[in-house]
Write an enzyme that holds these catalytic residues in place. Structure first.
Site, PDB file in Angstrom:
ATOM      1  N   CYS A 149      21.882 -26.394  -9.571  1.00 44.73           N
ATOM      2  CA  CYS A 149      20.943 -25.329  -9.945  1.00 44.73           C
ATOM      3  C   CYS A 149      20.729 -25.328 -11.461  1.00 44.73           C
ATOM      4  CB  CYS A 149      21.480 -23.982  -9.487  1.00 44.73           C
ATOM      5  SG  CYS A 149      20.439 -22.593  -9.963  1.00 44.73           S
ATOM      6  N   GLY A 152       4.669  -5.386   9.755  1.00 39.34           N
ATOM      7  CA  GLY A 152       5.369  -4.873  10.934  1.00 39.34           C
ATOM      8  C   GLY A 152       6.288  -5.874  11.603  1.00 39.34           C
ATOM      9  N   ASP A 165       7.689 -11.935   0.541  1.00 36.62           N
ATOM     10  CA  ASP A 165       8.472 -11.105  -0.378  1.00 36.62           C
ATOM     11  C   ASP A 165       9.679 -10.625   0.388  1.00 36.62           C
ATOM     12  OD1 ASP A 165       6.926  -8.888   1.176  1.00 36.62           O
ATOM     13  OD2 ASP A 165       8.473  -7.814   0.064  1.00 36.62           O
ATOM     14  N   SER A 223       0.815  -1.220   0.000  1.00 36.23           N
ATOM     15  CA  SER A 223       0.000   0.000   0.000  1.00 36.23           C
ATOM     16  C   SER A 223       0.837   1.253   0.000  1.00 36.23           C
ATOM     17  CB  SER A 223      -0.855   0.010   1.258  1.00 36.23           C
ATOM     18  OG  SER A 223       0.002   0.152   2.387  1.00 36.23           O
ATOM     19  N   GLY A 224       2.125   1.124   0.209  1.00 35.27           N
ATOM     20  CA  GLY A 224       2.959   2.307   0.339  1.00 35.27           C
ATOM     21  C   GLY A 224       3.223   2.688   1.785  1.00 35.27           C
ATOM     22  N   CYS A 246      19.691 -22.830 -13.287  1.00 34.11           N
ATOM     23  CA  CYS A 246      19.633 -21.482 -13.875  1.00 34.11           C
ATOM     24  C   CYS A 246      20.750 -21.258 -14.882  1.00 34.11           C
ATOM     25  CB  CYS A 246      19.632 -20.406 -12.787  1.00 34.11           C
ATOM     26  SG  CYS A 246      21.261 -19.879 -12.231  1.00 34.11           S
ATOM     27  N   HIS A 279      20.316 -16.218 -10.482  1.00 30.41           N
ATOM     28  CA  HIS A 279      20.594 -17.392  -9.654  1.00 30.41           C
ATOM     29  C   HIS A 279      19.868 -17.313  -8.313  1.00 30.41           C
ATOM     30  CE1 HIS A 279      22.406 -20.659  -7.550  1.00 30.41           C
ATOM     31  NE2 HIS A 279      22.617 -19.819  -6.553  1.00 30.41           N
TER      32      HIS A 279
END
Lengths: 380, 380
Positions: free
Chosen positions: A303, A215, A265, A90-91, A305, A334
């Site tokens: 991996c 938070g 995230d 939301s900013g 990638c 990666h």
């Protein structure tokens, strides 16, 4: 938006989130695309890494290039040429962590842009309007994100403001909901279990499509973060997605999935890549160390990638030490591949009912080898 | 190395250079990979842009990470994961343009590294050895590259040194030639037609696999550069490739192909990309200009590159103004694609015998629209 839980193992869940821009398998990690680009990667890289959902920052796009411009050019998906799903915060977090001279009233947050010093105002209603213009699949209400530590009194006052703003955000969203756009509520409440409990109940009562835990990862001790995550997750509706904002390190992802979180995230894989750090199953590799100068092995032999298929640690170190742009792309690719692979492995372990064993194996291989802490607290 | 001329149109030639690492269609433009990476691009990007041959700088790789390390890791092709052909310059140009406190004797060039101030020495024999360690497909003898302007006396003295070094380089190359490694001679001689003529004859007499024209594009007037290029090209063996070092702008490529040049390298497409400038058939686009802020069109509607297929000028401008890494990759990819596409178009025009018409059309569309000069003289 539809959320189905496909399997459970203890508190951990494997699910499927169906958005207006495709299916997202959970638990999911969202690479952070602050300015409408995941730093260092193109959409084709994100697809190759297995990304289904990326985060974009409302605050940054509001200031530059502006949500009206993005709307005019067809919305954020088209603007950044990303066909997968997008979640916007939301900013709130950035207003409190990045802006100068902010003034918070019940009406909203007035702040100065760190870009050009200009004054801006975000209210709950404006934040919803900005996110509608961007056209994200999942949006969030404006919230106040406190710094750690905060007194109980401050936390309580802040929480009540966040709840009033949440109610207004929900009303603004319902009034003019964009097609296919879902809204998550954000549970604040600092580090006080009672306030977190009140926040969870009150936010759920307002009724959202999913719930974010905000938070946390702002500097509090790790055991406290895990404890509060478990508490809040247990108070959220079992049938809806749960998103722990701004988390985190690989070990935090595993610990939080174990406590019932579905979405994450963090800037860690992208930011640390730009600092020359690669995540591997055996712990982080810090390329500036001289011991990699003649190392012909890939970052991570297992991996899939592009960075690991084509290039040695010695070459990647050479690129990094020379400040070459390709270092940032390859290391970011990666790291994002590693984070998304870790989520995939967790999903598989949950589906197979062996998440406990997975967790133990992960800790013994990865976390034990983390001699140096690979990153600090969440940065905006 | 084999060079076949497939078609001629006036002085312009379309050919095919067969190297140990694949076929190179000429006229060819070589993207510059100074530190063993074409700035901003990965090998997959270079393949997508149509690159068959890239240039790497002996000087830079000699200083960092060092040719012995590259040899130990399997040579430059493997180090940078590039399966196409590689040409290395000899380091001469950089010794004279980048190094401090250089001391030139007949033995070679002593200079201080701009990286760490350490003292290094390059002789003709060492330069050959370094390029052998790197494993380039086409290498060059150490030469002295004069700044413009220079007196005739200085130019003459310098030319004789370059010729003595060329003879030693050839001897060192013949003595221990690496399999499949070709050596080009470099024709110096400043801006004096008589000295250029002497340089061309003497260099050809030594006998090389191809010939580079050095010491141009260093600040001399454009007509003089074209004139000297035509002169030297006319004195070189018709059956061997001709390489004009450090050139150039799109209009220079067209003019020089018209004068019989087969090969080019320049930092322009890569460096200008990092400054926010895109080359298009209608002239350069400077993205920082406000007029592109809401421009939903691609950089070049006819361009097949990833940047033009997925992204608007408005988005690319946003990335560039935000300092986002993706801007550099996408703009570089576009510019290299543009330069290689221009070479492809020239080859086709030569094969079809319509190079004159192509040249006129190019000038009327591209060169006329170049209001602002897109770049300065050659930089190291």
């Amino acid at each position: 938006m539809k959320f189905e839980i496909l399997a459970r193992d203890g508190a951990a869940r494997a699910g499927r989130l169906t958005t207006a821009h495709g299916v997202v398998d959970t638990p999911v990690f969202m690479p952070v695309g602050t300015h409408g680009t995941v730093k260092g990667l193109a959409p084709d890289d994100l697809h190759a890494a297995g990304a289904q959902l990326v985060l974009a920052n409302t605050y940054h796009l509001f200031l530059k290039p502006g949500h009206e411009l993005v709307r005019e050019l067809g919305g954020l998906h088209r603007f950044m040429s990303w066909e997968g799903a997008i979640l916007t915060d939301s900013g709130g977090f950035q207003v409190f962590s990045l802006s100068k001279l902010r003034r918070i009233t019940d009406a909203g947050a007035e702040f100065r842009s760190p870009v050009d010093g200009s004054t801006h105002f975000l209210s709950p209603e404006i934040a919803v309007e900005v996110q509608r213009a961007l056209g994200a699949d999942i949006i969030h209400p404006l919230d106040e994100c406190l710094a750690y530590p905060a007194t109980r009194e401050t936390t309580e006052r802040s929480l009540e403001l966040t709840l009033r703003w949440a109610a207004r955000s929900k009303a603004a969203h319902v009034e003019r909901a964009a097609a296919g756009q879902a809204m998550f509520g954000i549970v604040q409440g600092g580090t006080d279990a009672a306030l977190r409990t009140r926040a969870a109940h009150a936010t759920v009562e307002l009724g959202f499509d999913g719930y974010a835990i905000g938070g946390l990862a702002v500097g509090e001790p790790k055991p406290l973060m895990y404890e509060l995550t478990a508490l809040v997750a247990s108070l959220l509706p079992a049938s809806q997605p749960r998103y722990l904002m701004g988390v985190g390190k690989p070990e935090d992802l595993v610990e939080s999935v174990a406590r019932g979180v579905d979405m994450f995230d963090c800037v860690l894989p992208t930011r640390n890549a730009r600092n020359g750090q690669a995540f591997t199953a055996d712990g982080p590799v810090t390329l500036k160390q001289a011991r990699y100068a003649r190392d012909g092995a890939p970052l991570d032999a297992d991996c899939p990638c592009y960075a690991c298929r084509g290039f040695s640690r010695a070459y990647l170190r050479h690129l990094f030490m020379s400040g070459e742009l390709l270092a940032y792309r390859l290391l970011t690719l990666h790291n994002v591949t590693f984070f998304l692979g870790l989520m995939r492995a967790m999903r598989a372990a949950i589906v197979e009912g062996v998440f406990g064993a997975f967790q133990a194996r992960f800790v013994s291989r990865y976390a034990v080898s983390v001699a140096d802490d690979p990153g600090g607290p969440r940065t905006p």
